[in-house]
Design an enzyme around this catalytic site. Structure first.
Site: not given
Length: 220
Positions: A59-61, A130
């Site tokens: 999804q995101d880092p 996010n």
């Protein structure tokens, strides 16, 4: 087609320029952004399009210091292994007897074998999960997923969790293998990820398609 072709085309698009402007502005205002600028596109650096066999979507880092380095689920050496990656290792050990759980979470060996570890959002503000989900990265990564689907054959896509599974519409299932399950997060791993056999099924498919299987073992 190469990553350079895709990146060159997308970098000309207004949305991409807006992403870069946003990141520059945030940095100028003292915001800390992960991963470091030189690591944002590491997934493309370590897995050439010609060599790509598997796509694992994140999804995101990771949003804490010294974790994110541009590969989904991977962390730099010397950093604690995150819970989701611990569950990925558990599933590997459960399903592949010769897999040895490593003492690190550095997944570059997978990437170099053709496992494309792509986060759908490529940056994040420190300690704010996010935080960059709406700045335009998904326009870029959706394009990348579509280009892989259109220009490659016999790629294994591993879609874990509802966010990744939404990307199924971008993939031609007549040309590729799509494997779906819950996310390996501790909140959901026991509801389908642990026991999914994705890593075994992936290698079976690659062998059937006359491709080199992935050695999931990581050097310690």
């Amino acid at each position: 087609m190469t990553w350079s072709d895709i990146l060159a085309e997308e970098k000309q698009q207004p949305y991409f320029k807006q992403i870069l402007d946003f990141l520059a502005c945030e940095s100028a205002n003292g915001k800390v952004i992960f991963p470091a600028k030189e690591n944002i596109f590491n997934a493309f650096k370590y897995t050439e399009l010609d060599n790509l066999k598997v796509v694992i979507l994140g999804q995101d880092p990771y949003h804490n210091y010294n974790q994110a380095h541009g590969l989904a689920f991977s962390v730099q050496k010397g950093v604690d292994i995150p819970p989701s990656l611990q569950n990925i290792y558990k599933e590997l050990a459960r399903s592949i007897p010769e897999f040895k759980i490593p003492n690190h979470g550095y997944l570059v060996d997978w990437a170099k074998q053709g496992v494309f570890l792509l986060n759908t959002t490529l940056t994040v503000e420190a300690h704010k999960a996010n935080s960059h989900k709406d700045i335009g990265w998904e326009t870029f990564t959706d394009t990348v997923i579509s280009k892989i689907s259109e220009n490659k054959h016999n790629v294994v896509f591993m879609l874990w969790g509802s966010h990744a599974r939404k990307k199924k519409v971008l993939i031609d299932s007549s040309r590729h293998l799509i494997l779906e399950s819950t996310h390996p997060s501790p909140l959901s791993a026991h509801r389908g990820f642990l026991g999914c056999n994705h890593f075994v099924d992936c290698n079976k498919y690659l062998i059937e398609k006359k491709s080199q299987k992935i050695d999931w073992n990581l050097l310690c």
